[in-house]
Design a protein around this motif. Structure first.
Motif, short mmCIF file in Angstrom:
data_model
loop_
_atom_site.label_atom_id
_atom_site.label_comp_id
_atom_site.label_asym_id
_atom_site.label_seq_id
_atom_site.Cartn_x
_atom_site.Cartn_y
_atom_site.Cartn_z
N CYS A 56 24.29 -7.73 1.50
CA CYS A 56 25.43 -8.45 2.06
C CYS A 56 26.75 -7.88 1.52
O CYS A 56 27.71 -7.66 2.26
CB CYS A 56 25.34 -9.94 1.75
SG CYS A 56 24.09 -10.84 2.70
N ASP A 91 27.64 -10.87 6.24
CA ASP A 91 26.37 -11.58 6.08
C ASP A 91 25.52 -11.59 7.35
O ASP A 91 24.29 -11.57 7.28
CB ASP A 91 26.62 -13.05 5.69
CG ASP A 91 27.31 -13.18 4.35
OD1 ASP A 91 27.51 -12.16 3.69
OD2 ASP A 91 27.65 -14.32 3.98
N SER A 92 26.19 -11.61 8.51
CA SER A 92 25.46 -11.74 9.76
C SER A 92 24.61 -10.51 10.07
O SER A 92 23.74 -10.55 10.94
CB SER A 92 26.42 -12.01 10.91
OG SER A 92 27.25 -10.88 11.16
N THR A 113 17.67 -19.19 0.04
CA THR A 113 18.76 -19.61 0.93
C THR A 113 19.75 -20.49 0.19
O THR A 113 20.98 -20.31 0.28
CB THR A 113 18.21 -20.37 2.15
OG1 THR A 113 17.35 -19.50 2.89
CG2 THR A 113 19.33 -20.85 3.05
N ASP A 114 19.24 -21.46 -0.57
CA ASP A 114 20.10 -22.37 -1.32
C ASP A 114 20.92 -21.62 -2.36
O ASP A 114 22.14 -21.85 -2.51
CB ASP A 114 19.27 -23.46 -2.00
CG ASP A 114 18.65 -24.43 -1.01
OD1 ASP A 114 19.11 -24.46 0.15
OD2 ASP A 114 17.72 -25.16 -1.39
N LEU A 163 21.62 -18.34 -2.54
CA LEU A 163 22.57 -17.43 -1.91
C LEU A 163 23.78 -18.19 -1.39
O LEU A 163 24.93 -17.74 -1.52
CB LEU A 163 21.88 -16.66 -0.77
CG LEU A 163 20.89 -15.58 -1.20
CD1 LEU A 163 20.01 -15.17 -0.02
CD2 LEU A 163 21.62 -14.37 -1.76
N ASP A 164 23.53 -19.36 -0.81
CA ASP A 164 24.63 -20.19 -0.31
C ASP A 164 25.57 -20.60 -1.44
O ASP A 164 26.79 -20.61 -1.28
CB ASP A 164 24.05 -21.43 0.38
CG ASP A 164 25.14 -22.29 1.01
OD1 ASP A 164 25.76 -21.85 1.99
OD2 ASP A 164 25.36 -23.42 0.50
N GLN A 165 25.00 -20.91 -2.60
CA GLN A 165 25.81 -21.33 -3.75
C GLN A 165 26.71 -20.22 -4.27
O GLN A 165 27.74 -20.50 -4.89
CB GLN A 165 24.89 -21.83 -4.87
CG GLN A 165 24.20 -23.16 -4.56
CD GLN A 165 23.12 -23.49 -5.57
OE1 GLN A 165 23.11 -22.96 -6.67
NE2 GLN A 165 22.21 -24.39 -5.20
N LEU A 197 27.05 -16.41 -0.12
CA LEU A 197 26.45 -15.43 0.78
C LEU A 197 25.51 -16.16 1.74
O LEU A 197 24.76 -17.05 1.33
CB LEU A 197 25.66 -14.38 -0.02
CG LEU A 197 26.49 -13.53 -0.99
CD1 LEU A 197 25.59 -12.62 -1.81
CD2 LEU A 197 27.55 -12.72 -0.25
N HIS A 198 25.57 -15.75 3.03
CA HIS A 198 24.83 -16.50 4.05
C HIS A 198 24.07 -15.60 5.01
O HIS A 198 24.26 -15.65 6.24
CB HIS A 198 25.81 -17.39 4.83
CG HIS A 198 26.73 -18.17 3.94
ND1 HIS A 198 26.33 -19.27 3.22
CD2 HIS A 198 28.05 -17.97 3.64
CE1 HIS A 198 27.35 -19.73 2.51
NE2 HIS A 198 28.40 -18.97 2.75
N THR A 230 20.76 -14.42 7.20
CA THR A 230 19.72 -15.18 7.89
C THR A 230 18.41 -15.02 7.13
O THR A 230 17.94 -13.89 6.94
CB THR A 230 19.55 -14.67 9.34
OG1 THR A 230 20.79 -14.81 10.04
CG2 THR A 230 18.46 -15.46 10.06
#
Length: 377
Positions: free
Chosen positions: A129, A135-136, A152-153, A155-157, A160-161, A163
């Protein structure tokens, strides 16, 4: 934790200023993705909680080493630190230098749609990323629902998002990608990878039971062509469920004292797993071999070779000696295969596995060729 200096030290170890990977390594807080991990303890593993000792946490997270995060079906996040967990590692945060090398082999460029196979801790997706800046463009898959949820959790913290999808990476892929980089090894290239690879796309993977890194670009017929890189790396194998099949422990026990065909080798015992070229070529010759080493009576060096077809070999080099007593049984002579490879190395000064041309058919059949040598996976 003041993690920035630690990340800078890791970047200095793995890359160099001006490298495309310098900034991703500097900006990725690996410790946030690996909060707990396992360390060897006797015949098993014990979990370590990073937050219990931030100095130890930083030293582990920003070292260039693999951190085992799951053993059997037990993730370090759930494990009791007072309890020893038995089993084989089933997930990890791979050493950063190998992750970066795999991503480098992919030749990432702006706008590249990347499939990161085997999410694990999410570290490879995080680096990708940062490298791609979008990120997409990054999709990461893993067969284990807990790994994808936790990654996912986390990375979100850290902002970074990508898929992240729970699915079997050897099955149908969730889209079409310009690059496929597998952080898990395969016995042969899945045909679904070729179907999910865009025209002109590139795949990077390792072969199970070897140290071989394969890169290949998609061809017009739907297959791919490339090479075995002059590099080496090894990952856990793909799995279909929550754990790997049991090791060949029963065969190991039964062959420990079993009589068989006895010969003498002019070579001392070799720890095959540490001899990357020999190990790789032997696996291509007889996939599925397990190797074990140990110390026998009087300090002798011993090694065992075991195969799912029931074949086995036991070799002993007495302390201070160079020749080896070999005992073999079963359908085929595993140690003879090893000896043939060692003689070939002596005669040619190398083995043909690295630098071999790789040809992959649309259905995934993979053939390696070099200098008259040929192996089909």
């Amino acid at each position: 934790m003041d993690w920035k200096p630690h990340a800078a030290a890791l970047a200095a170890t793995v890359a160099h200023p001006g490298s495309d990977w310098w900034v991703p390594l500097m900006e990725t807080p690996r410790h946030r993705l690996v909060e707990r991990w396992f360390t060897p303890h006797g015949y098993g593993w014990k979990s370590v909680n990073g937050s219990d000792d931030e100095e130890e946490w930083a030293a582990a997270a920003y070292s260039d080493r693999t951190l085992v995060t799951q053993v059997g079906t037990t993730h370090a996040d759930w494990a009791d630190p007072k309890t020893t967990v038995a089993g084989h590692p089933t997930s990890s945060s791979t050493e950063p230098s190998l992750v970066v090398r795999m991503l480098r082999h992919a030749h990432l460029t702006p706008g590249t749609r990347l499939l990161d196979l085997a999410t694990g801790s999410g570290y490879s997706a995080a680096l990708a990323c940062h490298r791609l800046g979008d990120d997409s463009l990054v999709t990461s898959v893993d067969i284990d629902p807990y790994l994808t949820t936790a990654a996912t959790d986390r990375l979100d913290q850290i902002g970074l998002h990508p898929t992240v999808i729970t699915t079997d990476g050897a099955g149908e892929l969730p889209g079409v990608f310009d690059r496929i980089v597998s952080m898990v090894s395969v016995q042969r290239i899945p045909s679904h990878w070729l179907k999910g690879l865009a025209p002109g796309g590139r795949l990077v993977t390792t072969i199970t039971g070897t140290g071989l890194i394969i890169t290949a670009n998609k061809t017009r017929d739907g297959g791919a062509e490339g090479q075995v890189e002059w590099d080496r790396g090894s990952f856990m194998a793909t799995r279909n469920g929550s754990d790997y099949p049991p090791a060949l422990n029963d065969l190991f026990v039964s062959s420990a004292d079993e009589e068989g065909e006895t010969t003498v080798s002019p070579f001392p015992v070799l720890n095959v797993m540490q001899a990357w070229e020999v190990w790789s070529m032997l696996t291509l010759t007889a996939p599925g071999i397990e190797h074990r080493v140990g110390t026998g009576p009087g300090g002798s060096h011993m090694m065992w070779m075991l195969h799912p077809d029931g074949s086995w070999a036991r070799a002993t080099t007495e302390r201070g000696e160079r020749t080896t007593t070999v005992v073999q049984g079963g359908r085929r002579r595993l140690y003879d295969l090893l000896e043939g490879i060692r003689w070939r190395w002596i005669e040619h000064g190398e083995l043909p596995v690295h630098g071999a041309k790789v040809t992959i058919t649309p259905d995934g059949e993979t053939t390696l060729t070099r200098g008259g040598w040929k192996a089909t996976l």
